[in-house]
Design an enzyme around this catalytic site. Sequence first.
Site, PDB file in Angstrom:
ATOM      1  N   CYS A 120      13.575  11.072  -7.278  1.00 46.70           N
ATOM      2  CA  CYS A 120      12.376  10.220  -7.263  1.00 46.70           C
ATOM      3  C   CYS A 120      11.802  10.295  -5.849  1.00 46.70           C
ATOM      4  O   CYS A 120      12.123  11.196  -5.074  1.00 46.70           O
ATOM      5  CB  CYS A 120      12.702   8.784  -7.668  1.00 46.70           C
ATOM      6  SG  CYS A 120      13.756   7.933  -6.486  1.00 46.70           S
ATOM      7  N   CYS A 167       0.841  -1.192   0.000  1.00 46.34           N
ATOM      8  CA  CYS A 167       0.000   0.000   0.000  1.00 46.34           C
ATOM      9  C   CYS A 167       0.881   1.249   0.000  1.00 46.34           C
ATOM     10  O   CYS A 167       0.503   2.297  -0.531  1.00 46.34           O
ATOM     11  CB  CYS A 167      -0.914  -0.012   1.218  1.00 46.34           C
ATOM     12  SG  CYS A 167      -2.025  -1.421   1.258  1.00 46.34           S
TER      13      CYS A 167
END
Length: 540
Positions: A504, A256
């Site tokens: 990132c 998740c």
Amino acid sequence: MMVPPDPPLAAPPSAANGSLALGLPPADAYTPANLPPESISRYSRQLLLPVFGPTRQIALSSSRALIIGCGGLGCPAALYLGAAGVGHLALADRPGDVVEVTNLHRQVGHTTDRVGVEKAESLAIAVRAINPLVNVTVVDGSAFAGGDRPGGATAEALVAAYDVVLDCTDNVAARYLINDACVLGGVPLVAGAAVGTDGQLTVYNWEASAVDVARPPTGSPATPVVGTLLPPRKSSRVCLRCVFPVPPPPSCVGSCDTAGVLGPVPGVIGVLQALEAIKVLATPAAVAAAPDDPAAPAPGVPLPPSGAAAAAGLTVLARRMLLFDGADGAFTTVTLRPARPDCAVCSPARTVTSTAGVDYAAWARGKPRAATAAPPVAVAAEGAAAAVPRSTDVDTASGAPAAPAGSCSVVPFQPSALPPHLPPAWRLPADAFAATYFTPAGAAATLLVDVRPAAQYQLCAVPGSVNVPVDGFAAAVPDLATRLIGGKDAGEGAAAIRRMVIVCRRGNQSRVAVAAARGAGVEAVDIIGGLAAWPGFPAY
Ligand SMILES: [Zn+2]
């Protein structure tokens, strides 16, 4: 015409002491010895249910459940199990795993003011607030984390103290460890998983009673089967290793945290885990298995009637797997193949006889994936025309499940290589770079390339950065290099002072991109720790 009510002859006696004042027996004289008066009111709506009733309530209130994982699955499971009146509810989570703001959209047992509190402690507070009749305890979850844990009680010894275990964890190693512990400890296991918009649920290590399996064959008219004994089907007892003998490759397992999740999806699965646990617990066999439980009926108090009678009308989800497609609003239940005769932990030929000293995390990372002899899904038992829903992602070459029951197993994630190691000179600390970037000279000298997925870039981004997702980065390097060299348009020497800096989310994909850029002759550098380490950047 309204008729006024007759005036009361006397004040109505309270349940606590009024009846005594009138010389009447106390309130508990009207209820079974192990179903106190306060339980009658609290659980009245489920006591009224013919398929449940006082027999199952007494069994449930005398049972012990262990929930491992106090997150998106564990929260709803614990709240409903506690509300239903399980006798003893134990909550386990990784030590040091505390409530974070990013948890709150789905982990509904926690609150904003408990951010920073250990999850098991936070969830215990929530359950106690709902139902003070339940004995809620917090147990050390380190035994179920999946790593090597020399010394201390084995996981199978710990689970053996309970009548059911709910696996609400979020990693593959823990799932296999908990499965093995439950098989070796002889405890039913309610296993749930959810990520993205998909979820799955099944009950391992559960042998259905004769009545429990006495369901009409698929396709026959739906007829009541309460009390109807049909020839039992094959054993319903399977385990995780029977269905998925080997774990998925690490590159195929998401979470998740990385893949995202819609909050109600684990909510649905967690609630259904509570339902299955209630069905497992509300049987006499579960009660009889824990004679030393202080919450168990006192000696001399008869246990509920026979298992067959008590089990009628409720069917545990054993040897079946429920698949939830939240994006489509679809539930599918498929029947699993019987237990594997060569299962590593639950067959007579088992090779796993203890979890002690086993580093499940290392095993899950390094075990090469082998083909199974047969796909885990035998037939589509209910509701589905297709034998295998798309979300099970069956490998057609081997007939094996491509993505077993890890927390994210129901979603086929894109494999990704481990990020390469880069020389220190190719990497920049986030705080130092951020300080220089937000100066006119720094911004002008930098082409900041954000290689996160577009959806994350749209969520929040560094001003002036450009988004080139890592999947298409290598192909975009020539164009990006042109933009660097395009400094010629700004005058001689501009290209020499401009550099490509790649960022990132956490500093992994940026390393992949830097390696690709360097391979194409562009001297790119990346940000150590990514945007997660960038001072003041929103956390998500
Ligand atoms: Zn097995």
